[in-house]
Motif scaffolding. Structure first.
Motif, PDB file in Angstrom:
ATOM      1  N   GLU A 131      -8.672  12.341   7.334  1.00 31.18           N
ATOM      2  CA  GLU A 131      -9.678  13.363   7.038  1.00 31.18           C
ATOM      3  C   GLU A 131     -11.069  12.919   7.485  1.00 31.18           C
ATOM      4  N   ASN A 172      -0.692   9.476  -0.032  1.00 34.05           N
ATOM      5  CA  ASN A 172      -2.000   9.721  -0.597  1.00 34.05           C
ATOM      6  C   ASN A 172      -2.217  11.208  -0.748  1.00 34.05           C
ATOM      7  N   ARG A 207     -25.461   9.225  -1.556  1.00 32.90           N
ATOM      8  CA  ARG A 207     -24.628   8.233  -0.869  1.00 32.90           C
ATOM      9  C   ARG A 207     -24.580   8.510   0.628  1.00 32.90           C
ATOM     10  N   PHE A 262     -22.257   8.708   2.828  1.00 31.13           N
ATOM     11  CA  PHE A 262     -21.319   9.599   3.524  1.00 31.13           C
ATOM     12  C   PHE A 262     -21.844  11.027   3.584  1.00 31.13           C
ATOM     13  N   LEU A 322     -18.198   5.943   3.656  1.00 31.82           N
ATOM     14  CA  LEU A 322     -16.914   6.634   3.756  1.00 31.82           C
ATOM     15  C   LEU A 322     -16.647   7.323   2.420  1.00 31.82           C
ATOM     16  N   ASN A 323     -16.296   8.591   2.495  1.00 34.01           N
ATOM     17  CA  ASN A 323     -16.005   9.341   1.281  1.00 34.01           C
ATOM     18  C   ASN A 323     -14.750   8.782   0.619  1.00 34.01           C
ATOM     19  N   PRO A 324     -14.861   8.291  -0.622  1.00 32.10           N
ATOM     20  CA  PRO A 324     -13.709   7.650  -1.258  1.00 32.10           C
ATOM     21  C   PRO A 324     -12.544   8.598  -1.500  1.00 32.10           C
ATOM     22  N   ARG A 325     -12.797   9.887  -1.438  1.00 27.11           N
ATOM     23  CA  ARG A 325     -11.746  10.861  -1.722  1.00 27.11           C
ATOM     24  C   ARG A 325     -11.041  11.363  -0.454  1.00 27.11           C
ATOM     25  N   GLN A 326     -11.497  10.916   0.696  1.00 25.44           N
ATOM     26  CA  GLN A 326     -10.868  11.385   1.924  1.00 25.44           C
ATOM     27  C   GLN A 326      -9.991  10.297   2.514  1.00 25.44           C
ATOM     28  N   THR A 327      -8.851  10.691   3.053  1.00 25.71           N
ATOM     29  CA  THR A 327      -8.023   9.722   3.761  1.00 25.71           C
ATOM     30  C   THR A 327      -8.685   9.435   5.107  1.00 25.71           C
ATOM     31  N   GLU A 375     -11.246  13.235  11.257  1.00 27.65           N
ATOM     32  CA  GLU A 375     -11.087  14.612  11.698  1.00 27.65           C
ATOM     33  C   GLU A 375     -12.416  15.357  11.696  1.00 27.65           C
ATOM     34  N   ASP A 385      -3.086   7.662   6.745  1.00 27.95           N
ATOM     35  CA  ASP A 385      -2.825   8.222   5.420  1.00 27.95           C
ATOM     36  C   ASP A 385      -3.498   7.458   4.293  1.00 27.95           C
ATOM     37  N   ARG A 386      -4.187   6.384   4.638  1.00 30.71           N
ATOM     38  CA  ARG A 386      -4.755   5.571   3.568  1.00 30.71           C
ATOM     39  C   ARG A 386      -6.093   6.111   3.115  1.00 30.71           C
ATOM     40  N   LEU A 387      -6.458   5.662   1.936  1.00 32.11           N
ATOM     41  CA  LEU A 387      -7.789   5.945   1.423  1.00 32.11           C
ATOM     42  C   LEU A 387      -8.657   4.713   1.672  1.00 32.11           C
ATOM     43  N   VAL A 427       0.847  -1.188   0.000  1.00 33.47           N
ATOM     44  CA  VAL A 427       0.000   0.000   0.000  1.00 33.47           C
ATOM     45  C   VAL A 427       0.885   1.241   0.000  1.00 33.47           C
ATOM     46  N   PRO A 428       0.678   2.107  -0.974  1.00 32.96           N
ATOM     47  CA  PRO A 428       1.490   3.326  -0.976  1.00 32.96           C
ATOM     48  C   PRO A 428       1.069   4.215   0.189  1.00 32.96           C
ATOM     49  N   ASN A 429       2.048   4.745   0.918  1.00 33.75           N
ATOM     50  CA  ASN A 429       1.641   5.594   2.027  1.00 33.75           C
ATOM     51  C   ASN A 429       1.568   7.065   1.626  1.00 33.75           C
ATOM     52  N   ARG A 489     -16.149  19.562   1.582  1.00 27.90           N
ATOM     53  CA  ARG A 489     -15.406  18.376   1.993  1.00 27.90           C
ATOM     54  C   ARG A 489     -15.961  17.086   1.423  1.00 27.90           C
ATOM     55  N   GLU A 490     -17.269  17.015   1.254  1.00 26.10           N
ATOM     56  CA  GLU A 490     -17.843  15.739   0.820  1.00 26.10           C
ATOM     57  C   GLU A 490     -18.156  15.721  -0.681  1.00 26.10           C
ATOM     58  N   PRO A 544     -14.787  17.152  -3.694  1.00 26.98           N
ATOM     59  CA  PRO A 544     -13.744  16.200  -4.094  1.00 26.98           C
ATOM     60  C   PRO A 544     -14.263  15.101  -5.020  1.00 26.98           C
ATOM     61  N   ASN A 545     -15.541  14.757  -4.877  1.00 28.06           N
ATOM     62  CA  ASN A 545     -16.085  13.689  -5.707  1.00 28.06           C
ATOM     63  C   ASN A 545     -16.589  14.183  -7.060  1.00 28.06           C
TER      64      ASN A 545
END
Lengths: 295, 678
Positions: B458, A10, A181, A183, B450-455, B461, B494-496, A6-8, A200-201, A204-205
């Protein structure tokens, strides 16, 4: 466990780079992005490299064909066509380069807002948008330009305004997919303010869709700008501009086609480049549903 | 016929990954299905079971390719046939019943037209007899009034009826073998039990072979003779249903069985930690090694073969003789019982919710809203520290009630009171921050919540900033602390969400709810999108958090065993009305409301020795009746006209168990005891 893989990173930069790599890995993206970059580069450095003064007329050499001194010949006033083609995109790129982000920003924000609010207000506003879009764009734009005059300070807000309206529709549709959705429900249930939910929600999408939409709008705006110039409402002579050059040279097309061909090739290569890039971007971002990975 | 109907030999299927390497999805599958036999394929999501079922039809999803091996149906290779030949076989001799038939029926064609098309393409029935044959088929799948169904559109049928139509279509071509891909997943328990009985009977009567793919061992136990357990794209175990479900030789099968909650258990199911390797990540050793309690060095370096045991079962394990160490009776955590101090956490008083909004037209004409509310007359008091389970089939209004408590759906009437006397505003926007913080919601599907674009940072928080105003280092420290509490480390920040497994995602969702330090957590089907082994871990976590924090849960689920595992008290809902409420031991025992009885009877246990009892018809009602008992139309213990006309009274026992029925409790007890004795 696959934790190690997993890349850290992001960060936004990491995502940008990975999308960019993906775009460049596709043939359409590689060709498109190269064309766009070449155009942008030429627009910046062309004043330094052009062989002639774009205003310099020469009554002794009118409508000559391509030759060693004049690669694309001269126009009806004896000006070097190659010089004018190199310089002819600067105005268009400047105007659309400023107007596109404005259009996408305001259209996107309004669209997201209506998408979130929903209900009757949303319905009514969308019918207004529909009514507006049903009028031919050139008519609406000409009304404004005739009223306020030409020039960059009128063209930029005009283009930004009219091209932001279709963005409203796209942003609203994209928002509708996201609003349903959980979230977003979760954010509402927590009691966040509407602006926080948008920022925020939702944003980004919706951003991916807006980016692709922005690229498409840019190419249409370039066409619109050139059309306006062609009609004489855009750039005023003697400033070189592709639309204007096509208008000027079209009378001599039968015996001096290079005067039209030069600006046409320049304009279409830029627009094709933008469209190819937008296409590859949509695929790289996974917006293009047909291209979703099978596994 | 001599050979097997379906002969899968050493099949490997894979795709080309991003790095260019070939990643296997199925590895060396060897499988034979004999005439008239029904074989179950069990596995968790990603185990390759659906891919295998489709490969048996000679079909692979786009991007996948056959790496090795062959699939033969009735002696002929499927992958070497032409498209035309395959078209004749598929849907004819070899039929597939997909998971969601509602989506596989054409919405614009009548059922009759679709059935006749299947007959025209795949049967020898002459055209003139098509309608008669179609009617006969619908009768065979026990649809009431087949003639009428022929002229219906798919959307006019319930999920269970659509699934029956799919079965009828599959039968049109007189198939030799049926492939079923999770045919009852997503259906209500009572409907599921009915469909399974139907499939059993049909397979037996026609001598058809069946391949039944499912994650649900309860369903498999009901219909299959033989079971294959799949893990990470390979068969890890094969045996008779009894062998696999009673004393499996493979540790994964043991773990899987232990992770299923059962009605009879007094403890939580045992979680199977970790997750299966991704395609290509299995390494040289056993694919289960990372999660196995028996793992030794040998398991890491060498891949075990599928070996036959003296008992006749096959297992891919070096230490099958030690499988008993992973005992099925291994007991999980005991659900925490916090002695309620009597204080009220939440009170619903005469709550009613309606989705129907009077149209502008009706309002102008002054017409009153004649429709019956979706949810009505909900009177429930939840005590502090208690877990209240809400059970019911789809459409029973259980999630609707949660949404209303969370303020996302304003009730049409009634009152929601927090703690002793703090009335909650109906709309979330009108609630003070303190009320918002004290009630938190966990959703069904973490992919959606869970918002797929937030780590993860986030995501966590949001509540921390909103309710506690944390920033900087304090915010980070608190996030790590919360992640630790749900047994995820700080390195997850830090993950998504897309980089986490299903169970990890749901833990993040739980962590987000607990970040607000809530008093009441509303859990809406929190485990139903998860695999059973992961479900157990999430239940365990919820139980643990309850112990530490004294949280009050309202736990909604359609799965009675899951609710039983966690709840102190259970409320049973039908059509948005309460039928029964009481301490969970008593609700799950007799006497119970006739609806509860039907529900409990339909539960499928992963045990070949139990059979569901089918009491009521699996009719789906779209709206509750205008008067009388909500269960009047399906009730197996209906008394008579009184049930249709009068709202039944509540009968209460001393220990807080209440049943709403026209029958007296003693009558119910006597009738149900009589039935149990039979």
């Amino acid at each position: 466990m696959s934790v190690a893989s997993v890349p850290n990173e992001n960060t936004r930069l990491a995502r940008f780079l990975s999308v960019l790599r993906d775009v460049m890995a596709r043939p359409s993206g590689a060709v498109g992005l190269t064309l766009v970059m070449a155009h942008l580069l030429l627009a910046i450095i062309s004043p330094l490299i052009v062989p002639y003064d774009y205003k310099a007329m020469n009554s002794a050499m009118m409508l000559t064909g391509p030759e060693a001194a004049h690669w694309l010949g001269t126009d009806h006033l004896g000006r070097d066509v190659f010089t004018r083609v190199l310089l002819g995109g600067r105005e268009a790129l400047l105007v659309t380069g400023i107007a596109t982000p404005i259009a996408v920003t305001w259209g996107g924000f309004v669209g997201i807002f209506f998408g979130l609010v929903g209900g009757r207000i949303d319905e009514v506003m969308m019918r207004v948008v529909d009514a507006f879009l049903s009028l031919p764009w050139i008519l609406k734009m000409l009304v404004l330009i005739v009223t306020f005059g030409t020039g960059i300070e009128v063209l930029i807000p005009t283009l930004a305004f009219f091209y932001g309206i279709p963005v409203i529709r796209i942003a609203r549709a994209a928002t509708h997919d996201v609003v349903a959705r959980d979230f977003v429900s979760a954010a509402r249930a927590r009691g966040h303010r509407r602006i926080t939910i948008i920022r925020r929600e939702l944003l980004p999408n919706v951003l991916d869709t807006l980016m692709v939409e922005g690229a498409m709008r840019w190419s249409w705006m370039l066409l619109a700008f050139s059309s306006l110039s062609f009609l004489g409402f855009g750039v005023s002579p003697p400033t070189p501009d592709w639309g204007l050059m096509i208008a000027d040279a079209r009378g001599f097309m039968s015996f001096a086609p290079w005067g039209v061909l030069g600006p046409v090739i320049a304009l279409s290569s830029l627009i094709i480049g933008i469209n190819l890039t937008a296409d590859a971007l949509a695929k790289a971002l996974g917006i293009d549903r047909a291209q979703k990975a099978p596994v | 016929m001599t050979g097997p109907v379906l002969d899968i030999r050493d099949v490997s299927v894979g795709f080309t990954g991003k790095s260019g390497a070939t990643l296997p999805v199925l590895r060396n599958i060897d499988l034979q299905v004999a005439e008239g036999e029904s074989l179950g394929i069990v596995g968790e999501s990603g185990s390759g079971k659906s891919t295998l079922a489709l490969a048996a039809m000679g079909y692979l999803k786009r991007g996948l390719r056959l790496l090795d091996g062959s699939v033969a149906f009735r002696g002929q290779d499927m992958f070497s046939r032409t498209r035309q030949e395959l078209e004749k076989i598929r849907g004819g001799e070899l039929a597939l019943i997909p998971q969601n038939s509602g989506q596989s029926l054409t919405p614009t064609l009548r059922i009759g037209a679709q059935l006749i098309e299947a007959l025209r393409l795949h049967s020898a029935v002459p055209g003139a007899e098509h309608v008669a044959k179609a009617t006969e088929l619908l009768g065979q799948v026990r649809l009431p009034d087949p003639q009428a169904i022929l002229s219906r559109f798919p959307h006019e049928l319930s999920g269970g009826q659509q699934q029956r139509v799919a079965v009828a279509m599959a039968l049109a071509g007189e198939p030799h073998a049926l492939l079923l891909d999770e045919p009852t997943t997503g259906l209500d328990v009572t409907t599921q039990a009915h469909i399974l009985e139907l499939l059993r009977d049909i397979a037996r009567d026609r001598g058809m072979a069946m391949v039944y793919v499912s994650h649900d061992l309860g369903a498999i136990a009901r219909v299959c003779d033989r079971v294959v357990v799949m893990y990470a794209g390979e068969v890890v175990m094969e045996g008779t249903t009894r062998q696999v479900l009673k004393s499996p030789a493979h540790p994964y099968a043991r773990g899987l069985l232990a992770s299923i909650p059962r009605l009879a258990d007094r403890h939580l199911p045992v979680a199977l930690d970790g997750r299966p390797p991704a395609p290509g990540d299995a390494g040289d050793g056993c694919s289960f090694v990372d999660r196995c309690a028996l793992a030794q060095d040998l398991c890491r370096s060498q891949r075990p073969d599928l070996t036959a045991l003296p008992t006749g079962e096959l297992a891919r394990c070096f230490f099958t003789d030690q499988a008993d160490r992973v005992s099925r009776t291994m007991s999980g955590a005991v659900p925490v019982e916090i002695k309620p101090d009597g204080a009220t956490a939440l009170q619903l008083t005469d709550l009613s919710i309606s989705y129907h909004q009077p149209s502008l037209f009706d309002r102008v004409l002054g017409r009153s809203d004649a429709r019956v509310a979706t949810v009505d007359e909900i009177d429930v008091t939840v005590r502090r520290g208690e877990t209240l389970g809400l059970v019911g089939e789809s459409g029973s209004g259980k999630s609707t009630i949660l949404k209303s408590i969370a303020g996302l759906l304003p009730p049409a009437g009634g009152q929601i009171t927090l703690a002793q006397s703090e009335a909650l505003a109906t709309v979330v926007e009108n609630r003070p921050p303190d009320h918002l913080r004290r009630i938190q919601l966990v959703f069904q599907n973490p992919d959606d919540s869970l918002n797929p674009r937030q780590t993860i940072a986030e995501i966590l928080e949001q509540p921390l900033r909103l309710y506690f105003g944390l920033t900087g280092q304090a915010l980070h420290d608190r996030s790590v602390e919360i992640l630790d509490r749900v047994r995820l480390g700080g390195h997850y920040l830090d993950r998504l969400p897309s980089q986490l497994s299903g169970g990890e995602k749901q833990r993040v969702a739980v962590a987000r709810a607990f970040a607000a330090d809530p008093e009441i957590v509303l859990c809406d089907e929190v485990t139903s999108a998860l695999d059973v082994s992961v479900q157990a871990a999430v239940l365990d976590l919820l139980n643990e958090l309850k112990e530490k924090q004294g949280t009050t849960y309202i736990f909604v689920s359609h799965d009675l065993a899951v609710v039983k595992a966690l709840s102190d008290r259970v409320a049973v809902l039908y059509q948005g009305r309460l039928c029964e409420i009481g301490p969970s031991d008593q609700v799950y025992a007799t006497p119970s409301h006739p609806y509860t009885e039907v529900l409990l009877g339909a539960v499928l246990e992963p045990d070949p020795d139990t059979a569901p009892t089918l009491a009521a018809d699996d009719v789906v009602e779209l709206s509750p009746p205008a008067q009388g008992c909500p269960f009047q139309r399906r009730c197996p213990r209906k008394i008579g006209p009184i049930c249709d006309s009068e709202t039944p009274p509540w009968h209460q026992t001393a220990d807080g168990h209440a049943i709403r029925c026209h029958h007296a409790i003693t009558d119910l007890a006597a009738a149900q005891a009589g039935q149990a004795a039979e």
